[in-house]
Design an enzyme around this catalytic site. Sequence first.
Site, PDB file in Angstrom:
ATOM      1  N   HIS A 362       0.967  -1.153   0.118  1.00  0.00           N
ATOM      2  CA  HIS A 362       0.131   0.023   0.111  1.00  0.00           C
ATOM      3  C   HIS A 362       0.809   1.179   0.020  1.00  0.00           C
ATOM      4  CE1 HIS A 362      -4.176  -1.981   1.073  1.00  0.00           C
ATOM      5  NE2 HIS A 362      -2.994  -2.941   1.530  1.00  0.00           N
ATOM      6  N   LYS A 553      -8.151  14.030   4.653  1.00  0.00           N
ATOM      7  CA  LYS A 553      -7.512  12.745   4.646  1.00  0.00           C
ATOM      8  C   LYS A 553      -6.563  12.929   5.650  1.00  0.00           C
ATOM      9  CE  LYS A 553      -6.370  13.713   0.248  1.00  0.00           C
ATOM     10  NZ  LYS A 553      -6.644  12.370  -0.620  1.00  0.00           N
ATOM     11  N   ARG A 554      -5.661  11.945   5.991  1.00  0.00           N
ATOM     12  CA  ARG A 554      -4.763  12.125   6.898  1.00  0.00           C
ATOM     13  C   ARG A 554      -3.919  13.298   6.372  1.00  0.00           C
ATOM     14  NH1 ARG A 554      -4.347   8.243  11.396  1.00  0.00           N
ATOM     15  NH2 ARG A 554      -2.409   9.362  11.846  1.00  0.00           N
ATOM     16  N   LYS A 559       0.708  14.501   0.838  1.00  0.00           N
ATOM     17  CA  LYS A 559      -0.609  14.825   0.324  1.00  0.00           C
ATOM     18  C   LYS A 559      -0.715  16.121   0.269  1.00  0.00           C
ATOM     19  CE  LYS A 559      -2.481  10.817   2.952  1.00  0.00           C
ATOM     20  NZ  LYS A 559      -3.100   9.927   2.111  1.00  0.00           N
ATOM     21  N   THR A 661      -8.715   6.501  -1.835  1.00  0.00           N
ATOM     22  CA  THR A 661     -10.104   5.725  -1.804  1.00  0.00           C
ATOM     23  C   THR A 661     -11.220   6.942  -1.369  1.00  0.00           C
ATOM     24  OG1 THR A 661      -9.796   4.966   0.439  1.00  0.00           O
ATOM     25  CG2 THR A 661      -9.628   3.461  -1.291  1.00  0.00           C
ATOM     26  N   LYS A 665     -14.967   8.133  -3.341  1.00  0.00           N
ATOM     27  CA  LYS A 665     -16.065   8.525  -2.429  1.00  0.00           C
ATOM     28  C   LYS A 665     -16.631   9.819  -2.814  1.00  0.00           C
ATOM     29  CE  LYS A 665     -14.073   5.892   1.081  1.00  0.00           C
ATOM     30  NZ  LYS A 665     -13.187   5.996   2.599  1.00  0.00           N
TER      31      LYS A 665
HETATM   32  C1  F58 Z   1      -3.099   3.803   2.225  1.00  0.00           C
HETATM   33  N1  F58 Z   1      -2.212   3.363   3.262  1.00  0.00           N
HETATM   34  C2  F58 Z   1      -2.449   4.463   1.057  1.00  0.00           C
HETATM   35  N2  F58 Z   1      -1.318   3.309   5.608  1.00  0.00           N
HETATM   36  O1  F58 Z   1      -1.582   5.765   1.654  1.00  0.00           O
HETATM   37  C3  F58 Z   1      -3.617   4.969   0.088  1.00  0.00           C
HETATM   38  O2  F58 Z   1      -3.125   5.611  -1.104  1.00  0.00           O
HETATM   39  C4  F58 Z   1      -4.439   3.811  -0.160  1.00  0.00           C
HETATM   40  O3  F58 Z   1      -5.430   4.108  -0.890  1.00  0.00           O
HETATM   41  C5  F58 Z   1      -5.006   3.128   0.910  1.00  0.00           C
HETATM   42  O4  F58 Z   1      -3.592   2.717   1.872  1.00  0.00           O
HETATM   43  C6  F58 Z   1      -5.577   1.775   0.668  1.00  0.00           C
HETATM   44  O5  F58 Z   1      -4.931   0.943  -0.229  1.00  0.00           O
HETATM   45  C7  F58 Z   1      -2.275   3.644   4.574  1.00  0.00           C
HETATM   46  O6  F58 Z   1      -3.535   3.869   5.041  1.00  0.00           O
HETATM   47  C8  F58 Z   1      -1.591   3.320   6.743  1.00  0.00           C
HETATM   48  O7  F58 Z   1      -2.479   3.858   7.259  1.00  0.00           O
HETATM   49  C9  F58 Z   1      -0.633   2.268   7.535  1.00  0.00           C
HETATM   50  C10 F58 Z   1      -1.152   2.122   8.866  1.00  0.00           C
HETATM   51  C11 F58 Z   1      -0.031   1.394   9.671  1.00  0.00           C
HETATM   52  C12 F58 Z   1       1.249   1.774   9.639  1.00  0.00           C
HETATM   53  C13 F58 Z   1       1.775   2.247   8.236  1.00  0.00           C
HETATM   54  C14 F58 Z   1       0.571   3.096   7.442  1.00  0.00           C
END
Ligand code: F58
Length: 828
Positions: A362, A553-554, A559, A661, A665
């Site tokens: 991811h 988003k985060r 970003k 994602t 939405k």
């Molecule tokens: C996200 N990763 C990607 N990681 O940034 C985003 O582009 C993608 O759409 C999504 O995954 C789904 O595939 C992400 O959210 C985390 O939150 C992890 C949490 C645990 C530690 C490392 C990052």
Amino acid sequence: MKLEDDRTALSKDALKNSFLDDLFYILGKFPALATRNDYYMALAYAVRDRMLQRWISTAAVYTRSASRTVAYMSAEFLMGPQLGNNLVNLGILDRVKQCVGELGINFDDLLQQEEEPGLGNGGLGRLAACFIDSLATLEIPAVGYGIRYEFGIFHQELIDGWQVEKTDKWLRFGNPWELVRPEWAVEVKFGGSTDAYVDEHNRLRIRWVPHKIVIGVPYDTPILGYQTNTANTLRLWRSEAPESFDFAIFNSGDYYGAVNQKVESENLSKVLYPNDEQARGKELRLEQQYFFVSCSLQDMMRILRTQKIPVEKFHEKFAVQLNDTHPAVAIAELMRLLIDDALLSWGDAWAVTCKTFAYTNHTLMPEALERWPIAMFSRVLPRLMQIIYEINAHFLEEVRIRFLNDEERIARMSLIDESGERYVRMAHLACVGSHAINGVASLHSELLKSDVLKDFYELWPRKFSNKTNGVTPRRWMVLCNPQLAELITKHIGDGWVKDLSQLKALEPLVDNAEFRARWREIKQFNKQRLAARALQRTGVNVDPNSLFDVLVKRIHEYKRQHLKVLHIVSLYHGIKSDPQLSIQPRTFIFGGKAAPGYHLAKLMIKLITAVGDVVNRDPDVRDRLKVVFLPNFNVKNGQRIYPAADLSEQISTAGKEASGTGNMKFSMNGALTIGTLDGANIEIRDEVGADNFFLFGLSTPEVYALKAQGYRPMDYYNGNQKLRDVIDLIRSGFFSRGDPELFRPLIDGLMHHDPYMLLADFQSYIDCQALVDNAYADPERWTRMSILNTARSGKFSSDRTIREYCSDIWHVEPVPIHLLTHAEAGNS
Ligand code: F58
């Protein structure tokens, strides 16, 4: 017969009876004393009864069938509130709303009452939640395995414009959706040492003598499909101390020591790490990962025993998907269980393991790739460390033969990073032990092959594929945007909810003026609702007729929330310099959490709120520009925000966002996107058409080229008056009560390093926003574009994504469920 009907029937009377019954007999309350939470719980239990009938029927069929089951392993499941979603999937939302209303209770208040299980950070955790919804809807036997964190993602508050974190006590008032299954608890070992011995059959065996043992107790939540009888299971593990373990300490009289052991064991599932990047070197995090992985694999072993399936056929029963590398230690753990416990040979065990696992990546950010210091890994999981060394030895032998002693390549690919302090590379373990590896959007999957996992692609090209993410239209359209869903259904029928490609049938309606008017009316309604909420949460009065420009988003540098701020400041500066400047009134809406230790991200939040404080108060601009930061962006708040957006901001540096994602939405709910050629934005643009998408910024190859040639952000600053005005205004302390120091780390960072190339994309972004303004000035044109976005968003249903995983990776088939009566369930 009567009783059974009452507890499971879906008629209005039956539902009403159950609701009141549960209030009396589960909550022990009568209406005069019942709190809003009592009513919420009573309704939840009434709904749960209906789900349990489906759950039991599903379990009965699965127990009897040999069909392959998907085990989706994820350290995070960002489920969001359950009540509304379960009502949608049972098809009784309207009926229940009516029932509750007839009893004089406000239904929306009850929905609001639910504390959402925020057991995830962001996209990755939410994707897992969408996937288990789709798996159940497609009638695929599946279990989601994860951790039942007592505290989920922190609650965000804003104090003086700064993020402040509060613990998320989501279990405070109880959780009506879960059932604890102590009878299926398992033991997990940690620490200690291993020794070799010869057993009674003269076999050389390894014994792991742990320093501590923790008990994993499963908590099950039923996951209902949409309009099917399938109810799959989300099985989350909670850690407990084994009773027996305390004895020695108790007997020595060390009562506090014994209690402390218990506290320590329970710490394991206490809290979700709130980092959206790697939590570097945190031992507890490694323990969490191993804990849930070992519990889950032992659980699968138990299921094999129940069904009398030999362990040699583990992979025929289970397809295990690793949601990123957080559960990748499962590869070594399954080897341990097969070799040490089931006594398989290395070769046989390895064949089973590789056929079992598949790995989804991811991230493209090299710093986010997980690795564990060898010293720590060996201390916490000594037996697994040995197994990883052994896997590595076999693997490097294969590389050596294939690439004739290419030592550099061997060092690059090794499961052990030996370039400095030694680490275990979890992504490499995941690649080696899986038969399939995928990225989450087309560009991302290509970059995995050409960059992040290039060596592995060259070795095993056929393992690689792309599975573009999707989101569930049940939660992200039907539940969160009921009026839009109703309008769509009125015109094209309700088939689209299960087959989102049918939204295509909306296309001809762009020429229907009445339809367009209704489309606008619904957006307006959603905007008014959000405006009311914004006022309540932030005290800022926003105009629902203004363009709602949304970035949620985060918070992360890649970003580029701060690029959005540069745009706002440039508009502000523009109006101040020329009060006649013609622009569309806009409301800028932000939301998102910053990792508690990520100082720059927290400073970005402060910058947004500080700019908002000035802009919202300034009489020269406040009727044209408003800035709000909605605190605590989560699933529940997201459900109000996406449907109310006109413009979706997807502005990451090209090549950095794996997929996104939220972008999907927004588009489904009729927002237009302004975005870079990054992640799934590219595919969204391909689907909706370039005319219905606002594209700006450098492409990935351009980003790479600029970096290679030596990027100098100062050149952009020096060469662009507007950019200079914006940067200088922030730098002067204008937004920080005259303090030029406050935002210096951010601004100096941009001028001298700018790793995410904001300055390079600035002008292109500003120009593109002018095109947005133009389009919004023509409501009919905007509405057409909005309708086309929804109509062409069918690809982004997680049902499509899951179908692809099923056919290309998991090789699983639907198993339809028929509902059992009491009597039938008793006999099965
Ligand atoms: C996200 N990763 C990607 N990681 O940034 C985003 O582009 C993608 O759409 C999504 O995954 C789904 O595939 C992400 O959210 C985390 O939150 C992890 C949490 C645990 C530690 C490392 C990052």
